[in-house]
Every structure is written in structure tokens, then in C-alpha cells.
Write an enzyme that holds these catalytic residues in place. Sequence first.
Site, PDB file in Angstrom:
ATOM      1  N   CYS A  79      33.854  38.739  52.463  1.00 56.10           N
ATOM      2  CA  CYS A  79      32.708  37.940  52.018  1.00 56.10           C
ATOM      3  C   CYS A  79      33.017  37.248  50.690  1.00 56.10           C
ATOM      4  O   CYS A  79      32.913  37.860  49.623  1.00 56.10           O
ATOM      5  CB  CYS A  79      31.471  38.829  51.885  1.00 56.10           C
ATOM      6  SG  CYS A  79      30.033  37.954  51.255  1.00 56.10           S
TER       7      CYS A  79
ATOM      8  N   CYS B  24      30.063  37.019  48.269  1.00 54.49           N
ATOM      9  CA  CYS B  24      29.774  38.259  47.531  1.00 54.49           C
ATOM     10  C   CYS B  24      30.808  38.503  46.426  1.00 54.49           C
ATOM     11  O   CYS B  24      30.456  38.924  45.331  1.00 54.49           O
ATOM     12  CB  CYS B  24      29.788  39.471  48.459  1.00 54.49           C
ATOM     13  SG  CYS B  24      28.998  39.225  50.051  1.00 54.49           S
ATOM     14  N   ASP B  25      32.079  38.289  46.728  1.00 50.88           N
ATOM     15  CA  ASP B  25      33.143  38.769  45.837  1.00 50.88           C
ATOM     16  C   ASP B  25      33.966  37.678  45.150  1.00 50.88           C
ATOM     17  O   ASP B  25      34.796  37.995  44.295  1.00 50.88           O
ATOM     18  CB  ASP B  25      34.120  39.662  46.643  1.00 50.88           C
ATOM     19  CG  ASP B  25      33.409  40.854  47.262  1.00 50.88           C
ATOM     20  OD1 ASP B  25      32.455  41.351  46.640  1.00 50.88           O
ATOM     21  OD2 ASP B  25      33.790  41.276  48.365  1.00 50.88           O
TER      22      ASP B  25
END
Length: 316
Positions: free
Chosen positions: A141, A144-145
Site C-alpha cells: 500500500c 499508507c507507507d
Amino acid sequence: MGSIWDMVIIGGGPAGLTAGLYAARAGLKTVLLEQGIPGGTLINIDHLENYPGFADGIPGSELAMHMMEQATRFGLQTEIAHVTGLEWPSDAPQGAWQGGRVLAEEQSWQARTVVVSTGSRPRLLGVPGEERLTGRGVSYCATCDGALFRGKVVAVVGGGDSALSEAIFLTRFAERVLLIHRRDQLRGIQVLQERARENPKIAFHLESVVEEIQGQDGVQGLVLKHRPTGKTETVPVDGVFIYVGADPATGFLPEALQRDVRGYIIVNDDLQTSLTGVFAAGDVRLKKLRQVATAVGDGAQAAMAAGEFLANCDIR
Ligand code: NAP
């Protein structure tokens, strides 16, 4: 035992949220069960450009929030639950749901109809180092990261729309993005291919496969094999984002619910599964085009078909 629900929706992605909106707005007593944050795949989309109505695109998480707000405003109830199975009366006619129960670890819900909209889960590469370093540099992801890799070098594995769009997104943070694809032709749409090729931060490693992800406490490098020559090299990277497709999240379903060889749920034109009263919508079902726009259409269709089913159903 608790009360009986007109509809229990399993999974809170765009298909489930739309089914919830339509069902709740039609006055059906509906609960949506989601194990994490509602939004499903939307949460992983940094910027959605091809969802109608948003000329400048919209972050997936923002669209998910709008969908959730709209559905709950019409009375959709939501609960956090990890659904583990479905169970229906042993005396039910063959192939009929007949007001069975949706089961979670410590709870269950009796339902006149069920909509399965559990979507899909990212496919793993299956190479040494992947599992051990997941969350420590290996990610599925970028939304997200990605911000953790400011000024760093990252690799993206895959050649589809996800790999291309997330590689482009990662150039906001990373100093360099290596796009690793197993063939010499990319699978993603032309516009994304062009954008990726024009981006000076993206370097392509085509006809190459990852043989190993290396590192102790975090990712330090990849062993890459160039397929035509068979030559291997170790490439230093700080992170790896894996986008090699997805598999349907259907592991919790009983065998009676027919699926194809890859696990996608088989439905009829009303999105009815092989179990009468159970519908499937979105990426989890067998279909050609898996997009947010088609998931939303599925959610509406499944809810309407379930509504028709309920109008003729005598399950008390
Ligand atoms: P995908 O289209 O299935 O692409 C997966 C990619 O991973 C392919 O390039 C495939 O290679 C590669 N791959 C598969 N297994 C591999 C392995 N074991 N090792 C190395 N590479 C492997 O998946 P996706 O990109 O996640 O897209 C899924 C769906 O979502 C598609 O319908 C896509 O159009 C849609 N989507 C749309 C958008 C958008 O902006 N509208 C964004 C993301 C996704 P091969 O090409 O050799 O098979």
C-alpha cells in the site's frame, strides 16, 4: 438470538457501501460488517481519476468517507467484525439460504438476505524475505507507507495499472523508483504507461523477476534476475511495493457457494449466487472489469435484487 436483519452486507468497500446505501434508503433493516476501516480498495488509491463526477480526481479515502456518510445518513448500521462463515438451517431446501446466520468469532447475525462484497486481497510475490520484511520495508500500500520513503530508493513490482499508478505516486517521496516487471510489455493502460515513462524518477527493469528480498531489520536490497540472459544482480533499495494482482477474499465461504477455479463467486444477472438469498457484488465476484465504478454498480444491483427477493420472501 437477537433480531433478524433484512440484509447483512459483508465487506465495506465501494460495492458494500453502495449496497448499504440502496438497501437502507429503501427502508430495509441493514447492517454492514467490516473488519477494518470502511473503504476497501479505495483506501489504497491515492488519487482516483476515472470515477465519474470528480473532474480533478479524488483521493480514494475521501471518496470512501463520502460513501460511508451518505449510506449511514439513510440509516445503514455498521459494525466491526471479522466474518468467519455462513450457516443456514439444515432443513432448508437445497440451495436456499432460508434466513441463515452470518458468523463472526463471538457474534452472529440472522439475515433474510446477504450481500458478499469482501473484495480481494493483494497477491504475494512468494519470494524469500517477503513475509519476514512485511511492514519493515515490504508494503502492499503506497498510500499508507509511501511517505516513509522520503528521499529513498524504492522498487515497485508489477506491470499493471496498480503498479504504474503507485510508482508515479511514490515519486512524490522517493528519490528513485525502480519499476520491475516480468515481461517486456506492460499490462497497464497507455496513459499510465506514458506518464510513468515520462517521469525522470522512474527507472524500468523489464523482463526481470525478484528472486529475493534482502535485509535484516529492514529492506536493503533485491536480488533481480534478468530473464532473457539469466543473469542475477543485487540492487540496493530501501523499500519494495508489491502490486502483482489480487485474489478474491472468499476463504470464509462454504463450498455450497459456487466459485470458479480462482475463487471468484459465480452469480447470475441479478448477482444472485448459487445460494438463493445470498448475493455477491464487486471485485469478489466473477466479472471482466474490476473498477470502483463497476463495484458501485454491482452494489446497487445486488441491493435492488435482494429487495425484490425480500418482497416475495416469507422468512420471519
Ligand atoms: P493486474 O492488472 O492483474 O496486474 C498484475 C501485474 O502483476 C501484471 O503486470 C502481472 O504480470 C504481474 N504479476 C502477476 N503475478 C506476478 C508474479 N508472480 N511475479 C511478478 N509479476 C507478477 O493487477 P492490478 O494492476 O492490481 O489491477 C487490477 C485491476 O484493477 C485491473 O482491472 C486494473 O485495471 C484495475 N485498476 C485500475 C486503476 C485505475 O487507475 N483505474 C488503478 C489500479 C487498478 P503480467 O502482465 O505478465 O501478467
